[in-house]
Design a protein around this motif. Structure first.
Motif, PDB file in Angstrom:
ATOM      1  N   UNK A 219       0.852  -1.197   0.000  1.00 46.11           N
ATOM      2  CA  UNK A 219       0.000   0.000   0.000  1.00 46.11           C
ATOM      3  C   UNK A 219       0.881   1.238   0.000  1.00 46.11           C
TER       4      UNK A 219
ATOM      5  N   UNK B   5       3.183  -4.882   3.564  1.00 45.67           N
ATOM      6  CA  UNK B   5       2.090  -5.846   3.727  1.00 45.67           C
ATOM      7  C   UNK B   5       0.838  -5.087   4.108  1.00 45.67           C
ATOM      8  N   UNK B   6       0.077  -4.724   3.079  1.00 47.22           N
ATOM      9  CA  UNK B   6      -1.091  -3.882   3.316  1.00 47.22           C
ATOM     10  C   UNK B   6      -2.158  -4.628   4.084  1.00 47.22           C
ATOM     11  N   UNK B   7      -2.425  -5.879   3.659  1.00 46.87           N
ATOM     12  CA  UNK B   7      -3.510  -6.604   4.321  1.00 46.87           C
ATOM     13  C   UNK B   7      -3.203  -8.063   4.611  1.00 46.87           C
ATOM     14  N   UNK B   8      -2.130  -8.605   4.097  1.00 52.39           N
ATOM     15  CA  UNK B   8      -1.874 -10.035   4.276  1.00 52.39           C
ATOM     16  C   UNK B   8      -1.162 -10.360   5.580  1.00 52.39           C
TER      17      UNK B   8
ATOM     18  N   UNK C 113       3.625   0.485   2.603  1.00 53.63           N
ATOM     19  CA  UNK C 113       3.682  -0.694   3.454  1.00 53.63           C
ATOM     20  C   UNK C 113       4.001  -1.914   2.605  1.00 53.63           C
TER      21      UNK C 113
END
Lengths: 484, 484
Positions: free
Chosen positions: A357, A433-436, A431
């Motif tokens: 992100x 790792x935006x959501x994982x 980022x």
């Protein structure tokens, strides 16, 4: 710290069986295999036992027992982590604690607009229960049939409706969690406002089971939208996509529910893989977006709003072509194309998965620059780029060319390409790792993207809550020696 | 723990002046008085010095100096706490650190829809800066002219638009905070999604300056609504108000921006105090609500939506009378009546302030039962009951009868009435401080409404981050000995 009292594997199994019952404690390796391997079959671990408790008290008793004897515990929901976060390592000294039997929706309060449920309820079941009560639980991710609310909470799940409704953290009013030593923390009151001391639930949300095991939650429910309008739109480039998003928000405000970017190669991949499906637009395009508006108003007004966004986008030279879903079936077909991108890659042997992100004002530059870098490193790669543009979240997933075997492509390119993409994201204030989440896959990458103070604070919290380092050990937090 | 190195008051002042400059370090008691007394003049403390740093580095240097010599530090924003949270106690061994000089809006990113600003910016200035950029920063509370973003963050401020936009925690993407030992934590990247490890900012939001001093933040901006519709509505009783809210959400969805309850005595109090203001309805009513809808669509559609809510509410016998604001001036006049309730009580010598939240499905029962209890204890009290009904948040503020002097009424009734009201709220799964926080005023009440596990966890976090207990000591957390 007190010494752990020694316990033999046999004694441990006896203790666990006394808590959860004979059938809910597995120790044969064939029985344990589905719990020790992640669903993509990338991580193969071992365990002393797999327990499937049925109540919070059983979870508490298991953790108290394991804490007493210094046995690591790996919490597990639907086991759909992309990061190896929910399976044990191959040392084989841990107990896997799977929540699937705790799968009751306990209460829907349609005046308070809340749902209280156990951690093992699947996201799909949670959404269905809300809908039965005439309400929306808005979290929407691909694995909804398997993933569980507890996993959604512990990874702060995102998905395609974050733009409007926020991520899992934003959708949660309270949780119940069992601490590493077996104590039970609970904030299941269903309050929208409660400023009485530290907001302790925040510690457990997004910490991937390293601080406590979430056993229940109170989630927010929303009004079911009465109108939905969906369009598949070809845009000039990622910059045009971002501008179109700004226009859409200006025109439609919070009605903008989803704004998903899809690269040409991503759509091509899906259409080749699903030849019976139709392309949404007659011509091929380099960049497309899938826009969904929804509201509690009438469909005609919302359709007009979508039309206005498209007209203004055309007039401003952002849009090159667009197709509006004329029916629910059309809308579902558009969404199906979008949602198939992930599985289509898996069928091709998997891609280099970067989950980035970036602030929206820089995400288009990022896509351009990262693409250029990757094309230099792996000139024939298919640039499967897609995701939740509305949140600045891009799944940047270079895929092998058809001519190259997956194993060869991935072994040659995975490490350098993901390092380059993540590095550029970090450099642009993004980022990696935006959501994982982090799990074990990205744990040591935190050394590159976190400041020493952030890493120190994470360890200060970990040591405060889990001083014996027993809960999901070696996940999320890079070894402190490595950090110093 | 290492021993603190001893320092004389003179040496400390020298050290502080070397950091913040001569003029920004006050030690004359007359100069310090505005910083050691809260704005309602209920808490009168003492301090060694008041420092007004101009940069994050200065805050860091001050905290490092104070930590070295074990000097307590009390962080302070606009000093508008209702709970005595921002002033020192009367021991006089602490330094007050006021953020008012750090008042720069640093960046507005209208593509990312974010605003980066220092902690000392007032809420009013933040809202104005957003509006200048064509955006809404939606936090709306009475003290907006004085209160500062840092204080809003450290108390997780709420107000009249939480129903639609959430509280301060929900509006924040990142913060910068200085830790008790002077280390600087920063998450000012402006990302909507970032699942890379523990979400550390959550620790500092709502912890009232006991874990770190917030020095800057990145806040979310929203589209400015293009239409607003406001009505002042008489309802049969609080149950009818809750039903009307459910209907309003069903009909208007997220357009329901504010839903404020006002009791008859609350309105009477304001009208008596402001005789030049008009009553919004011809007759007197026991219960009223102020409804605001807003949207990005056209005014006509929104007016029709409001009308439909009122018509259905009339048809369902929930509403007894209603007045729709025909102009912006009308709407402002309605809001002015609502917002004057707080000051009108202060002018009467102050009321028994209970700031309760209850799940919406039980809030009407709560109001009825709490009122009945209070009327038994203080039969002549004016039942000033109002607040953010949409969030289940009620300011339940019994006020002296006109015939009784404030001091007498408060000394006789404050303790037993607030104990009864808070006790009932707790019993109904409610919160005894929905939005005002804990500070020193409600610190020991946490012993009644928190479980031992919650209190233990709060102390585990406090000790992990502030092992010397130097930051805003004796606030929020009841003494651990009292807890055991």
């Amino acid at each position: 710290m007190t010494e752990a009292s020694p316990i033999s594997p046999t004694q441990l199994l006896e203790g666990l069986r006394a808590i959860v019952g004979e059938k809910a404690c597995l120790d044969a390796s064939a029985d344990m295999q589905p719990f020790t391997t992640d669903y993509r079959k990338l991580y193969h671990g071992k365990a002393l036992a797999v327990v499937l408790p049925a109540t919070t008290q059983q979870v508490s008793d298991v953790l108290a027992l394991c804490s007493r004897h210094q046995i690591p515990v790996v919490p597990q929901g639907g086991n759909t982590s992309l990061m190896g976060g929910a399976v044990p390592d191959d040392v084989g000294d841990a107990v896997v604690l799977n929540l699937r039997r705790m799968n009751q929706v306990q209460e829907i309060d349609s005046v308070n607009d809340t749902m209280t449920l156990q951690a093992g309820v699947t996201l799909q079941a949670a959404r269905a229960a809300a809908e039965d009560a005439g309400r929306l639980f808005p979290l929407r991710i691909g694995s909804e049939g398997s993933c569980q609310i507890g996993g959604n909470l512990s990874t702060n799940a995102g998905g395609t409706a974050v733009l409007r409704y926020g991520n899992m953290r934003d959708l949660t009013l309270g949780i119940e969690a069992v601490l590493p030593d077996g104590r039970i923390y609970s904030s299941l009151r269903g309050l929208r406002k409660d400023n009485t001391g530290y907001d302790l639930k925040q510690l457990f949300i997004g910490s991937e089971g390293t601080l406590g095991i979430i056993t229940a939650a109170v989630l927010k429910l929303m009004p079911l939208p009465s109108a939905t309008a969906v369009a598949w739109v070809a845009v000039k480039d990622p910059h045009a996509a971002v501008q179109l998003l700004t226009e859409a928000k200006r025109i439609a405000g919070q009605a903008v529910t989803a704004f998903e970017l899809i690269s040409g190669p991503a759509l091509t991949l899906v259409l080749e893989s699903m030849p019976q499906w139709s392309a949404p637009l007659p011509d091929a395009h380099d960049w497309m977006v899938l826009i969904e508006l929804s509201s509690g108003g009438d469909a005609q007004t919302l359709d007009a709003t979508l039309m206005r966004i498209l007209e203004e986008g055309m007039a401003a030279d952002l849009i090159t072509d667009a197709s509006i879903a004329a029916s629910l079936a059309d809308a579902q077909a558009f969404w199906q194309l979008r949602e198939e991108i992930s599985d289509a890659q898996t069928r091709e042997g998997g891609s280099i998965k970067c989950d980035i992100s970036i602030p929206l004002s820089k995400v288009a530059d990022f896509i351009q620059q990262a693409s250029a870098q990757v094309m230099e490193m792996a000139p024939d790669a298919r640039m499967v780029i897609y995701g939740h543009m509305g949140d600045g979240n891009v799944h940047f997933n270079p895929l092998r060319p058809k001519s190259a075997p997956a194993a060869q492509f991935l072994s040659e390119h995975y490490a350098p390409v993901s390092r380059a993409v993540d590095g550029l994201a970090h450099q642009k204030n993004g980022s990696i790792s935006a959501e994982h989440g982090i799990g074990v896959a990205k744990r040591d990458d935190l050394l590159l993207c976190k400041t020493p103070v952030e890493l120190e604070l994470m360890w200060q919290i970990k040591q405060a809550l889990d001083p014996k380092n027993l809960l999901n050990p070696n996940k999320v937090l890079p070894a402190p020696s490595a950090a110093s």
